[in-house]
Design an enzyme around this catalytic site. Structure first.
Site, mmCIF file in Angstrom:
data_model
loop_
_atom_site.group_PDB
_atom_site.id
_atom_site.type_symbol
_atom_site.label_atom_id
_atom_site.label_comp_id
_atom_site.label_asym_id
_atom_site.label_seq_id
_atom_site.Cartn_x
_atom_site.Cartn_y
_atom_site.Cartn_z
ATOM 1 C CB CYS A 91 -0.925 0.023 1.214
ATOM 2 S SG CYS A 91 -1.778 -1.529 1.522
ATOM 3 C CG HIS A 343 -6.026 1.742 -0.514
ATOM 4 N ND1 HIS A 343 -4.851 2.293 -0.991
ATOM 5 C CD2 HIS A 343 -5.647 0.831 0.428
ATOM 6 C CE1 HIS A 343 -3.824 1.733 -0.379
ATOM 7 N NE2 HIS A 343 -4.284 0.846 0.481
ATOM 8 C CB CYS A 373 -1.745 0.817 7.639
ATOM 9 S SG CYS A 373 -3.272 0.599 6.702
#
Length: 387
Positions: A91, A343, A373
């Site tokens: 991510c 995302h 995160c």
């Protein structure tokens, strides 16, 4: 030590991954259009001086495989003398791209970089081809690779209720919708061609994923999706599935000034940190603490904060333990976040940094933090400073 600065930053609109506006647009195209856009917006820059293209992408296979950074840069017409590399910190991939460019500039290994990231989650799903080693179970909980279950765990550990999660999600959609209506995303969104529901070619100028009708009542009707029997995390309190890309022009400050280019922000400090994979969503806390210490500031010195909303159950514990609960509405995700915008994994680090810099300009703020995160237990953080 030389100073790395952000000269420009843009992103695509966020397209819905299921039958969305970018369903017929490839990830390389999303990336290449932004690369071209940065050059068009900054004509003083000679493309032949670009040192490297550093591009974040998580699922590096199919259209995103074989070094999408190079494929997209060639597609964009960037001179062949520029390098190109695809990086993967899950991510945090495109924030890692920011950090790699900044470190190169600080150490004299180049002065002009195009960085960013992409993820077309409609074409290449998050779990495509994933095959974890069975031996991982000796060191981490089996559910650590299931992001929704890690959010459930983190939420339970911190006493986060279903109602708190729903309220956080409603806020995300409301603020993202308000930002759209009021034109606050206009400076960061770079229009990309896509297709409407009838298949007609259109110029996409707005995020497709925001649901302004979201309410506490509509979210309360959703069933927990990851732990149906005992859970609290629903699809509505998780980051939306979306397709998109983001990009930045990162330069050495004196070089940018010599060319008459704007200095939109300095990179003040950077950090990564690890945490237990079973509560991977907690990573922003240690990463932020490191970044603040390296910048010589405290969390109270920050004017604006972008915290990637992987899950409401993940974001709220980070807000709590960073001591920010009392300033959420004044400082954090003022234009909404990933629950509303989605995302797209490799895109998000540069996307939230782009949104942060635009918010800092809008509010005439000095210090901002972007943090997120990372799956399997990491966090990444960047402190930006306007000058």
């Amino acid at each position: 030590m030389k100073q790395a600065v952000i000269v420009d930053c843009i992103r695509t609109p966020m397209g819905r991954s299921k039958a969305g506006v970018f369903r017929n647009v490839r990830a390389e195209t999303l990336s290449a259009e932004l690369m071209k856009g940065l050059l068009l917006r900054n004509p003083q820059l000679d493309p032949n001086t670009i040192e490297d293209v550093i591009w974040g992408c998580v699922q590096q296979t199919l259209e995103q495989g074989f070094n999408i950074a190079r494929n997209a840069s060639l597609l964009a017409g960037i001179p062949k003398t520029a390098g190109a590399v695809t990086v993967n910190r899950l991510c945090g991939s495109s924030m890692e791209a920011i950090h790699q460019a900044a470190r190169a500039i600080m150490t004299g290994m180049g002065d002009t970089f195009i960085i960013g990231g992409v993820e077309h989650m409609g074409h290449v799903p998050m779990n495509h081809g994933v095959d974890f080693h069975p031996g991982l179970a000796n060191n981490v909980a089996k559910a650590s690779g299931m992001m929704g279950l890690t959010a459930e765990m983190l939420g339970k550990l911190h006493g986060i209720t279903r109602e708190q999660q729903d309220a956080f999600a409603v806020r995300s959609h409301q603020r993202a919708h308000a930002a759209t209506v009021e034109g606050r995303f206009a400076k960061e969104i770079y229009g990309i061609e896509g297709h409407d529901a009838n298949g007609a070619l259109i110029k996409v100028l707005h995020d497709e994923v925001i649901r302004p009708e979201t309410s506490m009542e509509s979210l309360a009707a959703l069933r927990p999706v990851f732990d149906p029997a005992n859970g609290t995390v629903t699809a509505g309190t998780s980051s939306a599935l979306s397709d998109g890309a983001s990009a930045m022009l990162v330069m050495e400050e004196s070089k940018a000034r010599a060319l008459g280019l704007p200095i939109r922000a300095r990179i003040r400090s950077m950090a990564v940190a690890g945490c237990d994979a079973a509560i991977m969503g907690y990573g922003p806390v240690p990463a932020t603490q490191k970044a603040l210490a390296r910048a010589g500031i405290t969390v109270n010195d920050l004017d604006v904060i972008e915290l990637n909303e992987a899950f409401a159950a993940q974001s709220l514990p980070c807000v709590k333990d960073l001591g920010l609960l009392d300033v959420v509405d004044e400082k954090i995700n003022l234009n909404g976040g990933a629950i509303a915008l989605g995302h797209p994994l490799g895109c998000s680090g540069a996307r939230i940094s782009t949104t942060l810099i635009n918010l800092m300009e809008h509010k005439d703020a000095t210090l901002g933090l972007a943090t997120m995160c990372i799956g399997l237990g990491q966090g990444i953080a960047t402190v930006f400073e306007r000058v």
